[in-house]
Design an enzyme around this catalytic site. Sequence first.
Site, PDB file in Angstrom:
ATOM      1  N   LYS A 191      -4.415  10.806   1.494  1.00  0.00           N
ATOM      2  CA  LYS A 191      -3.390  11.162   0.504  1.00  0.00           C
ATOM      3  C   LYS A 191      -3.753  10.526  -0.831  1.00  0.00           C
ATOM      4  O   LYS A 191      -3.629   9.321  -1.022  1.00  0.00           O
ATOM      5  CB  LYS A 191      -2.003  10.668   0.920  1.00  0.00           C
ATOM      6  CG  LYS A 191      -0.920  11.299   0.038  1.00  0.00           C
ATOM      7  CD  LYS A 191       0.354  10.487  -0.060  1.00  0.00           C
ATOM      8  CE  LYS A 191       0.403   9.542  -1.220  1.00  0.00           C
ATOM      9  NZ  LYS A 191       0.241  10.096  -2.565  1.00  0.00           N
ATOM     10  N   SER A 245      -0.165  -0.916  -4.759  1.00  0.00           N
ATOM     11  CA  SER A 245       0.588  -2.094  -5.197  1.00  0.00           C
ATOM     12  C   SER A 245       1.039  -2.946  -4.012  1.00  0.00           C
ATOM     13  O   SER A 245       1.185  -2.445  -2.888  1.00  0.00           O
ATOM     14  CB  SER A 245       1.811  -1.635  -5.993  1.00  0.00           C
ATOM     15  OG  SER A 245       2.653  -0.886  -5.150  1.00  0.00           O
ATOM     16  N   THR A 246       1.318  -4.201  -4.293  1.00  0.00           N
ATOM     17  CA  THR A 246       1.766  -5.120  -3.241  1.00  0.00           C
ATOM     18  C   THR A 246       3.120  -4.693  -2.645  1.00  0.00           C
ATOM     19  O   THR A 246       3.268  -4.704  -1.421  1.00  0.00           O
ATOM     20  CB  THR A 246       1.792  -6.561  -3.791  1.00  0.00           C
ATOM     21  OG1 THR A 246       0.433  -6.913  -4.088  1.00  0.00           O
ATOM     22  CG2 THR A 246       2.352  -7.555  -2.783  1.00  0.00           C
ATOM     23  N   GLY A 249       2.445  -1.929  -0.265  1.00  0.00           N
ATOM     24  CA  GLY A 249       1.694  -2.473   0.875  1.00  0.00           C
ATOM     25  C   GLY A 249       2.613  -3.158   1.883  1.00  0.00           C
ATOM     26  O   GLY A 249       2.460  -3.014   3.093  1.00  0.00           O
ATOM     27  N   GLU A 267      -5.365  -3.157   0.410  1.00  0.00           N
ATOM     28  CA  GLU A 267      -6.014  -3.697  -0.806  1.00  0.00           C
ATOM     29  C   GLU A 267      -4.976  -3.590  -1.910  1.00  0.00           C
ATOM     30  O   GLU A 267      -4.626  -2.478  -2.318  1.00  0.00           O
ATOM     31  CB  GLU A 267      -7.239  -2.852  -1.196  1.00  0.00           C
ATOM     32  CG  GLU A 267      -8.269  -2.659  -0.108  1.00  0.00           C
ATOM     33  CD  GLU A 267      -9.055  -3.903   0.208  1.00  0.00           C
ATOM     34  OE1 GLU A 267      -8.969  -4.878  -0.556  1.00  0.00           O
ATOM     35  OE2 GLU A 267      -9.741  -3.906   1.235  1.00  0.00           O
ATOM     36  N   CYS A 301      -7.253  -3.467 -10.644  1.00  0.00           N
ATOM     37  CA  CYS A 301      -6.649  -4.481  -9.764  1.00  0.00           C
ATOM     38  C   CYS A 301      -7.249  -5.862 -10.015  1.00  0.00           C
ATOM     39  O   CYS A 301      -6.560  -6.866  -9.907  1.00  0.00           O
ATOM     40  CB  CYS A 301      -6.815  -4.078  -8.307  1.00  0.00           C
ATOM     41  SG  CYS A 301      -8.524  -3.713  -7.876  1.00  0.00           S
ATOM     42  N   GLU A 400       1.893  -8.450 -12.447  1.00  0.00           N
ATOM     43  CA  GLU A 400       0.803  -7.517 -12.748  1.00  0.00           C
ATOM     44  C   GLU A 400       1.304  -6.498 -13.772  1.00  0.00           C
ATOM     45  O   GLU A 400       2.191  -5.708 -13.472  1.00  0.00           O
ATOM     46  CB  GLU A 400       0.382  -6.812 -11.455  1.00  0.00           C
ATOM     47  CG  GLU A 400      -0.900  -6.047 -11.591  1.00  0.00           C
ATOM     48  CD  GLU A 400      -1.316  -5.364 -10.293  1.00  0.00           C
ATOM     49  OE1 GLU A 400      -0.439  -4.886  -9.551  1.00  0.00           O
ATOM     50  OE2 GLU A 400      -2.528  -5.315 -10.043  1.00  0.00           O
TER      51      GLU A 400
END
Length: 498
Positions: A191, A245-246, A249, A267, A301, A400
């Site tokens: 995706k 993104s965290t 994730g 990641e 990143c 970020e």
Amino acid sequence: MLDRTATDWRKLADQIDIKSRAFINGRFVDALSGATQPTVNPANGEPLAEVALCGPEDADLAVKGARAAFERGTWSNMAPMERKYVLVRWAELIDRHREELALLETLDVGKPISDTLNVDVPSAVRTIRWSGEAIDKVYDEIPPTPHDTLALIQRLPLGVVAAIVPWNFPLSTTAWKLAPSLATGNSVVLKPASNTPLSALFIARLAAEAGLPDGVLQVLPGPGGSLGKHLALHMGIDGLTFTGSTPVGKQLMQYSGQSNLKRTFLELGGKSPNIVFADANLEKAAAMAAVAVFYNGGQTCTAGTRLIVERAIQDEFLQRVKENAQKWLPGDPLDPATPMGPMIDEGQCRTVAEYVDIGRGEGAELICGGEQVLKSSGGYYYQPSIFAGVDNAMRVAREEIFGPVLSVIPFDTVEEAVAIANDSIYGLAGAVWSRNIDTAHKVARAVRVGTMGINNYFGGDITVPFGGFKQSGNGRDKSIHAFRDYTELKTTWIEFEM
Ligand code: NAP
């Protein structure tokens, strides 16, 4: 290769053939619902193409096809050497289409054509070729068991893998996921990010042309919140590989736990420290400090967004970095001389502007940039911007931003530099600049990140693993280590009558 001008690229852009339908079971198809959504050129805000908008029902179809392909074994049981031939052929086809693909990526993402042509496409080619060439050189193990037994420790493919990737390096991250997952014999449902689906669809066609059996690679454009979530919760998917993104994730880990404990490798984001000591080669360190944060408009990143500088050289060094920032003025990404393109979309540009306001409000000193520019183009361009006098507790040093905004933080001792660098939820990458190898090595070892440069930034190639410590993730892309994320360890214990 021809040296094309901006005019040449613009002419080619007018003629480009865009694949915009989903790729399922070896064919381009519409979403079952018939829905589409536009993908927009960030350089001018104009729609490029209407792209199939896939949903859960398309995902079910793709997963079923991927499972059938896996069970058939044409790919999963193919000898690694034969898989190698297909992957190497695929890499060669991508290389042959490099100009078209680079142009497509530039139009879809807003990356400068000089980057897509010289960095993104070659990186994808290298990744796929290298993984293909490596897979028939990997041996399994025979452990030291008693003489009347034999045990095999083998790495077997997971089965069906879902790969979900972001918009900032669509082609490179797609290659980082597809090359090792396919090399190890899995079927993959990819995706792409909603706003950058085009390069993945383009290379899917080339994979089929290279001989990848139908159903082994499915590409479904569609929204993360519905399609991506459905894949992450899917009981028919054995592995999930993600770059993004965290916060997303973290959700994916939960989806894995709520469904079938699919192996989930992430990641994620970063807030990377770039540490400069007074004894460094300051000219080189300053030039690279600008590259580290302004490359790809800071939408990277691993961007070196926290410049941690020894106080004794702070003023002189900042002046050098400021001069280098002037080399990163944004412009038309189709012009080969442009170093930095637009932000991916209006929302991202607004986020960057908001963070600049936050930094000012927190008392940091904006020493350059801080404005959206080239508004009449319809695109989302932002100036390279630098904050001096930043405290690591400020939001501009902790969060970020994902834009061309640098925070400069002074330090006095080695210990303080390391403490500032490690005072972050992230641990993706970083660098240290010093001519003293003892200091450099001590700092490089102490900073808790997955990749650390000594006297370089963004160093590394396909031979080394890439991934994060802490909330920057748990997976590893690239190198032979990436094969681990896409395989299960299987023991077979054999007893002999002797
Ligand atoms: P993102 O919002 O996390 O999206 C990444 C992908 O996840 C997209 O395909 C997105 O689909 C999908 N997604 C969103 N919500 C989802 C959900 N609930 N379930 C399943 N999938 C979902 O990240 P981004 O803004 O595209 O990318 C920037 C981030 O990626 C930054 O944090 C950056 O640091 C990180 N990144 C990390 C690496 C690395 O290797 N560590 C490399 C590059 C980027 P939609 O497009 O439809 O939203």
